[in-house]
Design a protein around this motif. Sequence first.
Motif, PDB file in Angstrom:
ATOM      1  N   CYS A  83      -7.996  -3.973  -8.419  1.00  0.00           N
ATOM      2  CA  CYS A  83      -8.419  -4.108  -7.020  1.00  0.00           C
ATOM      3  C   CYS A  83      -7.462  -3.333  -6.110  1.00  0.00           C
ATOM      4  O   CYS A  83      -7.904  -2.630  -5.193  1.00  0.00           O
ATOM      5  N   SER A  84      -6.163  -3.436  -6.373  1.00  0.00           N
ATOM      6  CA  SER A  84      -5.174  -2.738  -5.568  1.00  0.00           C
ATOM      7  C   SER A  84      -5.364  -1.232  -5.657  1.00  0.00           C
ATOM      8  O   SER A  84      -5.325  -0.535  -4.637  1.00  0.00           O
ATOM      9  N   ARG A  85      -5.588  -0.705  -6.863  1.00  0.00           N
ATOM     10  CA  ARG A  85      -5.796   0.737  -7.031  1.00  0.00           C
ATOM     11  C   ARG A  85      -7.049   1.197  -6.306  1.00  0.00           C
ATOM     12  O   ARG A  85      -7.049   2.237  -5.640  1.00  0.00           O
ATOM     13  N   ARG A  86      -8.127   0.436  -6.419  1.00  0.00           N
ATOM     14  CA  ARG A  86      -9.371   0.791  -5.740  1.00  0.00           C
ATOM     15  C   ARG A  86      -9.190   0.753  -4.220  1.00  0.00           C
ATOM     16  O   ARG A  86      -9.654   1.638  -3.505  1.00  0.00           O
ATOM     17  N   ARG A  87      -8.529  -0.268  -3.735  1.00  0.00           N
ATOM     18  CA  ARG A  87      -8.306  -0.398  -2.300  1.00  0.00           C
ATOM     19  C   ARG A  87      -7.486   0.784  -1.783  1.00  0.00           C
ATOM     20  O   ARG A  87      -7.807   1.367  -0.738  1.00  0.00           O
ATOM     21  N   MET A  88      -6.410   1.151  -2.489  1.00  0.00           N
ATOM     22  CA  MET A  88      -5.587   2.290  -2.072  1.00  0.00           C
ATOM     23  C   MET A  88      -6.402   3.579  -2.072  1.00  0.00           C
ATOM     24  O   MET A  88      -6.273   4.395  -1.155  1.00  0.00           O
ATOM     25  N   ARG A  89      -7.265   3.760  -3.083  1.00  0.00           N
ATOM     26  CA  ARG A  89      -8.110   4.964  -3.117  1.00  0.00           C
ATOM     27  C   ARG A  89      -9.052   4.989  -1.927  1.00  0.00           C
ATOM     28  O   ARG A  89      -9.221   6.011  -1.258  1.00  0.00           O
ATOM     29  N   LEU A  90      -9.665   3.850  -1.620  1.00  0.00           N
ATOM     30  CA  LEU A  90     -10.591   3.769  -0.487  1.00  0.00           C
ATOM     31  C   LEU A  90      -9.864   4.019   0.842  1.00  0.00           C
ATOM     32  O   LEU A  90     -10.425   4.615   1.756  1.00  0.00           O
ATOM     33  N   GLU A  91      -8.618   3.585   0.939  1.00  0.00           N
ATOM     34  CA  GLU A  91      -7.830   3.852   2.143  1.00  0.00           C
ATOM     35  C   GLU A  91      -7.450   5.336   2.219  1.00  0.00           C
ATOM     36  O   GLU A  91      -7.557   5.953   3.285  1.00  0.00           O
ATOM     37  N   GLU A  92      -7.004   5.905   1.098  1.00  0.00           N
ATOM     38  CA  GLU A  92      -6.605   7.320   1.073  1.00  0.00           C
ATOM     39  C   GLU A  92      -7.777   8.237   1.397  1.00  0.00           C
ATOM     40  O   GLU A  92      -7.610   9.258   2.062  1.00  0.00           O
ATOM     41  N   GLU A  93      -8.969   7.875   0.936  1.00  0.00           N
ATOM     42  CA  GLU A  93     -10.160   8.685   1.181  1.00  0.00           C
ATOM     43  C   GLU A  93     -10.820   8.354   2.517  1.00  0.00           C
ATOM     44  O   GLU A  93     -11.881   8.861   2.839  1.00  0.00           O
ATOM     45  N   LYS A  94     -10.172   7.485   3.297  1.00  0.00           N
ATOM     46  CA  LYS A  94     -10.615   7.113   4.654  1.00  0.00           C
ATOM     47  C   LYS A  94     -11.966   6.388   4.674  1.00  0.00           C
ATOM     48  O   LYS A  94     -12.626   6.343   5.713  1.00  0.00           O
ATOM     49  N   VAL A  95     -12.369   5.822   3.519  1.00  0.00           N
ATOM     50  CA  VAL A  95     -13.532   4.928   3.530  1.00  0.00           C
ATOM     51  C   VAL A  95     -13.143   3.675   4.312  1.00  0.00           C
ATOM     52  O   VAL A  95     -13.914   3.165   5.117  1.00  0.00           O
ATOM     53  N   ILE A  96     -11.934   3.191   4.066  1.00  0.00           N
ATOM     54  CA  ILE A  96     -11.335   2.147   4.893  1.00  0.00           C
ATOM     55  C   ILE A  96     -10.461   2.889   5.892  1.00  0.00           C
ATOM     56  O   ILE A  96      -9.442   3.460   5.532  1.00  0.00           O
ATOM     57  N   SER A  97     -10.878   2.888   7.147  1.00  0.00           N
ATOM     58  CA  SER A  97     -10.178   3.708   8.139  1.00  0.00           C
ATOM     59  C   SER A  97      -9.091   2.944   8.875  1.00  0.00           C
ATOM     60  O   SER A  97      -8.353   3.541   9.654  1.00  0.00           O
ATOM     61  N   GLY A  98      -8.987   1.637   8.657  1.00  0.00           N
ATOM     62  CA  GLY A  98      -7.937   0.871   9.301  1.00  0.00           C
ATOM     63  C   GLY A  98      -8.251  -0.612   9.294  1.00  0.00           C
ATOM     64  O   GLY A  98      -9.312  -1.040   8.831  1.00  0.00           O
ATOM     65  N   TYR A  99      -7.320  -1.375   9.789  1.00  0.00           N
ATOM     66  CA  TYR A  99      -7.455  -2.826   9.892  1.00  0.00           C
ATOM     67  C   TYR A  99      -7.105  -3.213  11.323  1.00  0.00           C
ATOM     68  O   TYR A  99      -6.227  -2.612  11.938  1.00  0.00           O
ATOM     69  N   HIS A 100      -7.798  -4.203  11.861  1.00  0.00           N
ATOM     70  CA  HIS A 100      -7.518  -4.633  13.220  1.00  0.00           C
ATOM     71  C   HIS A 100      -7.961  -6.075  13.419  1.00  0.00           C
ATOM     72  O   HIS A 100      -8.696  -6.623  12.604  1.00  0.00           O
ATOM     73  N   ALA A 101      -7.513  -6.662  14.512  1.00  0.00           N
ATOM     74  CA  ALA A 101      -7.946  -8.002  14.895  1.00  0.00           C
ATOM     75  C   ALA A 101      -9.100  -7.860  15.884  1.00  0.00           C
ATOM     76  O   ALA A 101      -9.053  -7.013  16.780  1.00  0.00           O
ATOM     77  N   ASP A 102     -10.138  -8.658  15.733  1.00  0.00           N
ATOM     78  CA  ASP A 102     -11.234  -8.692  16.693  1.00  0.00           C
ATOM     79  C   ASP A 102     -10.866  -9.665  17.810  1.00  0.00           C
ATOM     80  O   ASP A 102     -10.668 -10.852  17.565  1.00  0.00           O
ATOM     81  N   LEU A 103     -10.738  -9.150  19.007  1.00  0.00           N
ATOM     82  CA  LEU A 103     -10.356  -9.968  20.149  1.00  0.00           C
ATOM     83  C   LEU A 103     -11.595 -10.415  20.908  1.00  0.00           C
ATOM     84  O   LEU A 103     -12.573  -9.682  20.998  1.00  0.00           O
TER      85      LEU A 103
END
Length: 158
Positions: free
Chosen positions: A37-57
Amino acid sequence: MTPVDAFDLKMLAALQDDGRLTNQQLADAVGLSASQCSRRRMRLEEEKVISGYHADLSSDALGFNVIAFIQVQLATHSPDNAKKFRTLVQRVDEVQEAYSLTGDADYVLKAVLRDLKGLSDLVNNVLMPHQSVAHVRSSIVLDRLKETSKLPLKSALA
């Protein structure tokens, strides 16, 4: 387009629901080991599929009581004028989203404001006086029927 498989989509769906999941929680949710899961998540972040994390206000809790959609027509349709308008939009914090359109309006902006005076100030003191702008028309949101930033991942493998 980045290739994703069923496990990636399960991970992305879980993270859309809760971006604070640990790798172990995410692994448990999708049926993988924490290291996979960690490797997949890092790949998705590196490839900008996951573009960031934020709090919904909550805009309501913070006193932003007016949402408006503002249609803008440019004074001239030159690359330089469009660039000036884009620069203006980038520096106005009240504008949450801005889109270039086909049709009667050149752009539509989504703005969040504390009150109607804030909308008036934005339209009359920021947008209308700007040299790139010819015409502005605003619509005030009466009620939110749906608000989400989630992508429809069920159709991603179709």
